[in-house]
Design a protein around this motif. Structure first.
Motif: not given
Length: 652
Positions: A452-456, A541-544, A582-585, A587-591
């Motif tokens: 999540l930190a990376i996204v921002f 990440e864009a969706e987040i 939270e679901e998007n986060v 999902s990103l971790k799983q990817i």
């Protein structure tokens, strides 16, 4: 030339402000100047009276306006039947003015254009000029500011081409009157109440402020008002500074200073010098900043009998900010006390009190005394709803959130950052938005949420790259200084990406720092390959970011809906969107996990990306070394034509 003493009331009345505060990460409240508001009722009366020399009417409601339109429509029919051309034109203009008040601008323009043709046929120069003013006002109220300038420019040029000078003095008079009474935006504040409301509602962008300021400059140059030309030049520079275009800002500030110096406008010279000092603080050129700031104090001390004392605490506040940034905290606190003393002796309103309080808090923050810092910040927030400066609260909210973070209250910190981010995004204030996004990234990193930190961090870097593209004409030293103010975000992002094995993305980040520095030094675009375009964001990440934006927008609605009936429904919507976030986060971790397990190129690519490939291909045998030095570790990437050779990590 008017004497300096004639402008003292104007300087006070127009609130020649420029407000600054600092943050945990580089960033500060940018400048503002303003004109006093005129009541909507008075403006409506003046506009209507100008249309036809009838007694002013208290036209305030849409019902009143519609009733008046019906009366004028009947008058217009009679005038046309009796071939009363002059009366017809007057009535058309009156109706057009009412349509402007009703915000029906196309209809107003059509009526004013009809009136203009009649006046031209009748050689009614003064009425023709008045009508051009009405047309310009319709464009202005519709937000078509550059169309206003083009209207006057074309009319003046066409009349000179045909050798008809009879209309010109009337046009100049109309331009001057509209600018003085209705269009003045001296670096950030517009007179009529409707624009005041828009400014408080954060519905007036910096681009719009810039366009109005450029219109002010055009008119003041045409009518030969050098003093207000200097104010308009400052206004343009102030707008560019808030947009993150520091080179353009400095260019216009310098022009304003030159005119003020030549005209012996001592207090305005001091004001612009403080603004230039603030700009150098933005660029982390602290020694350069001290020079104009101290020069402004000399002017204010020598000319104290002829001007307001307000500027003294303004200058002192910025000098204290310089000492804080140089980690001379005791000296900074001394200057803070001096600035507060100066506010007590000032006779006018203390328009930058919130900045002084915030900067005092910032010193305590840097000293690790977070409880004291938070108390100062909260006091500053009480004074942050400044007339004409909608961004002030955003920077103070960042300061408050940073204190919450240090004190371990992460939930409150995130909510406060989101409030600040919403404000900056609505204003399109890139420096404030960049700083807030970086602070949010640091907050998630501290909570051990690296994905999540990376996204921002990525979003903060991409906004920073937009700002840096406008710095190419600054000196190498100035560009380097600015880069250092924002480099920590790049380093933190690269470290997190490397820690996750996301080598290609980390390479991108390091390129943006190192290759851009090489390009700046050599002044050769080829040295860095193609122009940098920022960091790639994957779809999740864009969706987040999109979902986070929805949370922010909903938060704004909830904040404004303290007592409204929809509040419960809005709270339920926020819960749904928060769950989606939270679901998007997750999902990103799983990817990320899946790619590390299945895609070796994700961890150990055989091909370089972007500019690195261009550099190593240009010279056979070239090896690029990307060092990333952090407080607790050293990353080194060895990049050659075969790919990234090795990634040794040295930890303390």
């Amino acid at each position: 030339m008017r004497s300096p003493t004639n402008h003292l009331g104007l300087i006070t009345a127009t609130l020649l402000l420029s407000l600054t505060s600092s943050l945990q990460l580089p960033g500060r409240i940018l400048g503002i100047s303003g004109a006093m508001a005129t009541s909507e009722q008075q403006l409506h009366r003046e506009q209507f009276e100008l249309a036809g020399n009838i007694p002013p009417l208290p036209i305030l409601s849409s019902t009143d306006l519609q009733e008046e339109l019906e009366k004028l429509q009947q008058i217009l029919v009679n005038q046309r039947e009796n071939r009363n051309r002059l009366g017809e034109a007057n009535t058309l203009n009156k109706m057009g003015v009412i349509y402007v008040l009703l915000a029906e601008y196309d209809q107003a323009l059509e009526l004013h254009q009809q009136a203009l043709l009649i006046y031209q046929e009748l050689d009614q120069y003064q009425s023709e000029a008045e009508t051009i003013g009405y047309i310009g006002n319709a464009y202005f109220q519709a937000g078509e500011y550059r169309q206003v300038e083009e209207l006057f420019r074309q009319k003046l040029e066409s009349n000179r081409q045909i050798g008809d000078q009879g209309l010109e003095p009337f046009i100049f008079d109309v331009m001057h009157r509209y600018l003085k009474n209705e269009w003045r935006l001296q670096a950030g504040f517009y007179a009529p109440t409707t624009k005041v409301e828009r400014f408080h509602q954060r519905d007036l962008s910096w681009q719009e402020i810039l366009a109005i300021s450029e219109l002010n400059l055009f008119i003041n140059r045409k009518i030969g008002d050098s003093y207000h030309e200097a104010i308009a030049l400052h206004s343009i520079g102030w707008s560019y500074r808030n947009l993150g275009d520091y080179q353009q800002s400095l260019y216009f500030y310098q022009q304003a200073l030159d005119i003020a110096t030549e005209s012996s406008e001592q207090h305005f010279s001091a004001f612009v010098l403080i603004e230039i000092g603030l700009l150098y603080i933005d660029l982390a050129k602290y020694e350069e900043a001290l020079k104009p700031l101290q020069q402004s104090l000399v002017i204010l001390e020598n000319d104290s009998a002829n001007g307001p004392a307000d500027l003294k605490h303004f200058a002192l506040n910025q000098i204290g900010l310089v000492y804080k940034n140089r980690e001379q905290y005791e000296k900074a606190l001394q200057i803070c006390d001096q600035a507060l003393d100066a506010t007590r002796s000032a006779t006018g309103s203390i328009w930058d009190l919130h900045n002084i309080l915030n900067n005092c808090g910032e010193v305590y923050f840097q000293m690790g005394r977070y409880d004291q810092a938070l108390a100062w910040y909260r006091e500053a927030k009480k004074h942050s709803d400044i007339l004409g400066d909608p961004g002030a609260k955003g920077f103070i909210l960042n300061s408050i959130a940073s204190a919450y973070t240090k004190m371990g209250d992460y939930t409150q910190a995130l909510e406060t950052y989101r409030q600040a981010l919403a404000l900056f995004q609505e204003l399109n204030a890139l420096p404030g938005e960049r700083t807030t996004l970086s602070n949010i990234g640091a907050l998630f990193e501290q909570q051990n949420q690296p994905e999540l930190a990376i996204v921002f961090y990525k979003e903060a870097v991409n906004i920073t790259e937009t700002i840096r593209q406008n710095l190419n004409t600054l000196t190498i030293e100035e560009q380097k200084a600015y880069t250092e103010t924002v480099a920590d975000t790049y380093r933190r992002l690269a470290d997190l990406l490397l820690s996750q094995g996301r080598i290609l993305e980390a390479q991108q980040v390091l390129e943006l720092l190192k290759v851009q520095e090489l390009r700046n030094f050599t002044k050769d675009t080829r040295a860095g390959g193609e122009e940098t375009t920022g960091i790639t964001t994957n779809p999740t990440e864009a969706e987040i970011l999109s979902t986070h934006g929805s949370l922010i927008a909903l938060g704004r609605k909830i904040e404004e809906c303290q007592q409204c009936e929809q509040r419960s429904q809005l709270l339920d919507q926020r819960e749904v969107i928060a769950q989606e976030f939270e679901e998007n986060v997750q999902s990103l971790k799983q990817i990320i996990r899946d790619r590390l397990d299945k895609d070796q190129a994700f961890l150990d690519p055989n091909q370089l990306g972007g500019n690195a490939e261009a550099i190593v291909s240009a010279q056979p045998g070239t090896v690029l070394i990307y060092p990333l030095v952090l407080e607790d570790k050293l990353w080194i990437l060895w990049a050659a034509s075969g790919g990234i050779i090795s990634i040794p990590v040295v930890s303390e």
